[in-house]
Design a protein around this motif. Structure first.
Motif, PDB file in Angstrom:
ATOM      1  N   ALA A   1      -4.306  -0.753  11.694  1.00  0.00           N
ATOM      2  CA  ALA A   1      -5.657  -0.677  11.125  1.00  0.00           C
ATOM      3  C   ALA A   1      -6.242   0.728  11.272  1.00  0.00           C
ATOM      4  CB  ALA A   1      -6.571  -1.704  11.796  1.00  0.00           C
TER       5      ALA A   1
ATOM      6  N   PHE B   1      -6.979  -1.249   3.243  1.00  0.00           N
ATOM      7  CA  PHE B   1      -6.807  -1.593   4.657  1.00  0.00           C
ATOM      8  C   PHE B   1      -6.664  -0.300   5.446  1.00  0.00           C
ATOM      9  CE2 PHE B   1      -4.631  -3.014   8.511  1.00  0.00           C
ATOM     10  CZ  PHE B   1      -5.449  -4.068   8.869  1.00  0.00           C
ATOM     11  N   GLY B   2      -7.619  -0.059   6.326  1.00  0.00           N
ATOM     12  CA  GLY B   2      -7.571   1.160   7.128  1.00  0.00           C
ATOM     13  C   GLY B   2      -7.462   2.387   6.241  1.00  0.00           C
ATOM     14  N   SER B   3      -6.431   3.176   6.431  1.00  0.00           N
ATOM     15  CA  SER B   3      -6.283   4.413   5.656  1.00  0.00           C
ATOM     16  C   SER B   3      -5.674   4.193   4.278  1.00  0.00           C
ATOM     17  CB  SER B   3      -5.397   5.396   6.434  1.00  0.00           C
ATOM     18  OG  SER B   3      -6.056   5.807   7.609  1.00  0.00           O
ATOM     19  N   TRP B   4      -5.261   2.967   3.989  1.00  0.00           N
ATOM     20  CA  TRP B   4      -4.635   2.694   2.694  1.00  0.00           C
ATOM     21  C   TRP B   4      -5.653   2.171   1.686  1.00  0.00           C
ATOM     22  CZ3 TRP B   4      -1.782   0.530   7.004  1.00  0.00           C
ATOM     23  CH2 TRP B   4      -0.604   1.223   7.315  1.00  0.00           C
TER      24      TRP B   4
ATOM     25  N   ASP C   1      -9.939  -4.417   5.810  1.00  0.00           N
ATOM     26  CA  ASP C   1     -10.461  -4.261   7.162  1.00  0.00           C
ATOM     27  C   ASP C   1     -11.976  -4.444   7.112  1.00  0.00           C
ATOM     28  OD1 ASP C   1     -11.798  -1.289   7.319  1.00  0.00           O
ATOM     29  OD2 ASP C   1     -10.140  -1.378   5.895  1.00  0.00           O
TER      30      ASP C   1
ATOM     31  N   TRP D   1       0.824  -1.204   0.000  1.00  0.00           N
ATOM     32  CA  TRP D   1       0.000   0.000   0.000  1.00  0.00           C
ATOM     33  C   TRP D   1       0.864   1.263   0.000  1.00  0.00           C
ATOM     34  CZ3 TRP D   1      -1.619  -3.755   3.859  1.00  0.00           C
ATOM     35  CH2 TRP D   1      -2.795  -4.430   3.534  1.00  0.00           C
TER      36      TRP D   1
ATOM     37  N   MET E   1      -6.575   0.608  -2.192  1.00  0.00           N
ATOM     38  CA  MET E   1      -6.020  -0.129  -3.315  1.00  0.00           C
ATOM     39  C   MET E   1      -7.134  -0.463  -4.292  1.00  0.00           C
ATOM     40  SD  MET E   1      -3.609  -3.455  -3.559  1.00  0.00           S
ATOM     41  CE  MET E   1      -2.259  -2.516  -2.852  1.00  0.00           C
TER      42      MET E   1
ATOM     43  N   PHE F   1       1.260  -8.569   1.870  1.00  0.00           N
ATOM     44  CA  PHE F   1       0.052  -8.551   1.048  1.00  0.00           C
ATOM     45  C   PHE F   1      -0.293  -9.961   0.560  1.00  0.00           C
ATOM     46  CE2 PHE F   1      -2.553  -7.106  -2.682  1.00  0.00           C
ATOM     47  CZ  PHE F   1      -3.414  -6.292  -1.977  1.00  0.00           C
TER      48      PHE F   1
ATOM     49  N   ARG G   1      -9.320  -4.435  18.309  1.00  0.00           N
ATOM     50  CA  ARG G   1      -8.214  -5.068  17.576  1.00  0.00           C
ATOM     51  C   ARG G   1      -6.921  -4.668  18.284  1.00  0.00           C
ATOM     52  NH1 ARG G   1      -6.950  -6.380  11.866  1.00  0.00           N
ATOM     53  NH2 ARG G   1      -8.940  -5.605  11.109  1.00  0.00           N
TER      54      ARG G   1
ATOM     55  N   HIS H   1      -4.694 -10.670   4.270  1.00  0.00           N
ATOM     56  CA  HIS H   1      -3.664  -9.988   3.451  1.00  0.00           C
ATOM     57  C   HIS H   1      -4.094  -8.550   3.189  1.00  0.00           C
ATOM     58  CE1 HIS H   1      -6.416 -10.530   0.029  1.00  0.00           C
ATOM     59  NE2 HIS H   1      -5.678  -9.692  -0.645  1.00  0.00           N
ATOM     60  N   ALA H   2      -5.384  -8.260   3.375  1.00  0.00           N
ATOM     61  CA  ALA H   2      -5.952  -6.945   3.101  1.00  0.00           C
ATOM     62  C   ALA H   2      -7.412  -7.001   3.535  1.00  0.00           C
ATOM     63  CB  ALA H   2      -5.860  -6.614   1.617  1.00  0.00           C
TER      64      ALA H   2
ATOM     65  N   MET I   1       1.214   5.519   0.185  1.00  0.00           N
ATOM     66  CA  MET I   1       0.563   6.732   0.678  1.00  0.00           C
ATOM     67  C   MET I   1       1.516   7.904   0.492  1.00  0.00           C
ATOM     68  SD  MET I   1      -1.362   7.669   4.190  1.00  0.00           S
ATOM     69  CE  MET I   1      -2.644   6.483   3.807  1.00  0.00           C
TER      70      MET I   1
END
Lengths: 259, 259, 259, 259
Positions: free
Chosen positions: B73, D17-20, D45, B20, D22, D75, C70, D42-43, B22
């Motif tokens: 997360a 995933f979270g703030s990321w 949330d 990922w 894809m 990943f 979590r 692997h990805a 950013m």
């Protein structure tokens, strides 16, 4: 007459994580001369690591880094097919983190012994063996400190490290059976782990006096070891450690870290 | 006439993780004088961190540690009610890991700016503010390096740090609206974030010339800032950074890291 | 004469993770009528969960989901300031995962008891209390199964659940001291946890016979409990559980799950 | 004349995933008939998964589970040497979690396509291929739902699945070069990935009309495919998907999920 004047005793420490405990760290600190301390990727939360490092410093035990694949759920015992670049960076990250915590505990990381599946990879996986040594080289270049790499005899990573002038101390296992070629009997086979303390004591006494270990078929193996690996996570860990120490002392071999 | 000769520009970098991405790290490295680099707990895998640190070193950008609560997360944006002891250890671990990677990239960590929810806690949560400063004290004692702690004006952690002789640089935000008491308008309120680039440029120009920022109700705030925080994760990040730099240069203020 | 015919005994199970063990699951399965089983976010790797679920099914013990924030490193004991939406999704994910593993072990999740800091949030944090009930509502709508929510008396989440027709069983603690207002004495205060087994037995006997608990200042509290919470992670856990069972049986109260 | 009346188009979704972020989930939902949705290891949330599942349900796209090794940092693209028992439990956990979230989004998991390194292991690693099929068997026994297992032709896990009556749909890749033996050219070799959209369109058109794919050496491969795999994480993903759809429609092949 002792085959050598002194030898190191090492064990894995700092392998608790958060609310989960593992091993008998304080008991083992009274027995070993070197502690392989987890670095957070297979075990070891930072607060537990600080506590362990402080205890090691107070006990006068030499501290080594015990880095692993990033695998809490597998406790670092599962091979992870990382790229060489990410593995080098992962090892350098762990080594640096532990060394910083060590400095804050008035000690320093003085050697490295990879953990679990990464330990095995250092013996037989060319890419990962190279990646671990690359981390040591990067650390040496950055800090001026060349850390010895503790592995079993014959490790691939030792060949690479030796070419770069990185010390390559070797360890034997007090409680494991050996094959005639000097490798360990697999844990999946019967008799791989020796739990009978007098047998372990006899093995160590013979090693201390003659520098040999008897393989499972009776072959006498000539091995040059700088350290003996003890296990701290069994109920009889304390008694076995004491038996090993007594066997060494009885043979006139003192217990000192190699690092 | 400029209120001060020079000021720092800082932004968050190294916030990718594994596959990922950013932020626009390479673009931002051309704009800032200081880079707050993630340490692995909210973002930043070791390999990405090495790459970012090498790029920062090559660009001559000063490197700071950007530690966070252990929360991938939540990207470190959620308060985690850690104990003081575990938080100090977590920060020291992150700081040490990044500093080791930095050394291997021919640079060093020169300051610390906590990330996300931990940044906010440093302003208002007594226990966590103290825990972060304790990590800096431990690092200073271990390494002899006293790292400045970059926060907004009025931070609790700054009071504690100042008592211990730890430098307390202050930052303002180029693109955020201020309340009359000098605190930021919450992101949940309209107008909290300024996206109109000429307005941001005007804010920075006034600050550069007069040392003041106009709050949302028109109050003129006298603020002494050592750094201006830029955001690198918006599409207009590059254009805004350039506008800020132009406003500073036009007012005769040079851009230099405080650390 | 017993205040009620039957009551449930519950304990936390499945809280090992990878190589780390916790609790005495097999021993506790012989004592309780309901098992709160970890779901992977604070503890419980899938393989360990399958083993625990199979053992619970074989022992005829009712299975409940024990979801958490979590937070492996904090064992779910630290408040995490999650958004309501992510918390609802996190709880639904954990609940579904455990229920699927339960089905494969020939049982099903029959109730939910949040773990650690999330348990506390269900009593006092409006947003998180609502988020947990929202997860139960979503589960009920998706599966047609309305799962009871096990909490202590007076929980915020119970008010919300009750309005939606979700059963709200209440639990008391066998080994904790109570304040006159019916809340627990904080673990940080002396006397919060009662380790003297005869005292615990007497508490339970009085509760079984009279439906009352004596607070630390002597106040007699009238409490309607559906379950008694036991702890499985202390050395005396087994002995205490047996004492509680004996006190109940002696008072003519049978031990049955509420779910 | 078309070789078959209909075929499925599948792509990986829910890999944020979270703030990321894809991929381009909403764009791809307009193109595919089946979505392989990440399950958190692997990805993915839980909150992102709910959003993706709801969007898939609204778009009428069939949902499949896309489980992986437990490896966020990698990943799921790195082989992890898990034991068969832990892998079966890990897959069942992921499958159950996603299926529960799917039910709450008014859809269900209708097939499974392992992700990344686990996908490859299903083709060539006997222990892991068996472990994945064991998870499907356990799911089928628990729920009565026999989920098809989507893999490439010749997969080891397909042989095992077929023996148990589990459907074994096969997929081809729109943008990958094939070897004469029907396997893919490794991504490490030049020409492995085809980015020229007209070339991809021609490949699909030929497949649709004749049921054949031309390998890199010109060999004509007879392949029976139930689905065509598209990639959603490239800039030209949308354009390529449209070209594939046009080629199929032009050849009289309708796009429908196999599940």
């Amino acid at each position: 007459m002792a085959a050598q004047h002194s030898i190191d005793l090492n064990a894995d420490l700092g392998e608790s994580f958060g609310s989960w405990s593992m091993g008998q760290d304080s008991a083992m600190l009274g027995q070993v001369s070197s502690a392989n301390i987890a670095c957070g990727f297979h075990a070891g939360d930072p607060q537990a690591l600080r506590t362990t490092l402080q205890a090691a410093a107070e006990a006068g035990v030499t501290v080594g880094a015990h880095p692993a694949y990033r695998d809490l759920a597998g406790f670092g015992r599962r091979f992870v097919d990382a790229s060489a670049e990410e593995l080098t960076a992962d090892v350098l990250y762990q080594l640096s983190a532990l060394d910083g915590l060590a400095a804050a505990a008035s000690t320093r990381v003085r050697y490295i012994k990879p953990h679990g599946a990464l330990y095995h990879a250092c013996h037989s996986h060319p890419g990962h063996a190279l990646a671990v040594v690359d981390a040591l080289s990067a650390f040496a270049e950055a800090t001026g400190r060349v850390l010895p790499l503790l592995l079993a005899p014959g490790a691939l990573a030792h060949q690479i490290a030796a070419e770069r002038g990185i010390p390559t101390p070797q360890e034997i296992f007090a409680d494991r059976a050996y094959r005639p070629d000097g490798t360990l009997v697999s844990r999946r086979e019967p008799g791989a782990v020796v739990t009978h303390i007098p047998a372990v004591a006899e093995t160590i006494q013979r090693y201390a006096e003659e520098g040999t270990i008897i393989a499972e078929d009776g072959t006498s193996l000539q091995i040059q070891a700088d350290s003996i690996c003890l296990h701290g996570d069994t109920p009889s860990a304390g008694a076995m450690a004491e038996a090993v120490r007594a066997a060494l002392t009885g043979a006139g071999v003192s217990i000192e870290s190699f690092a």
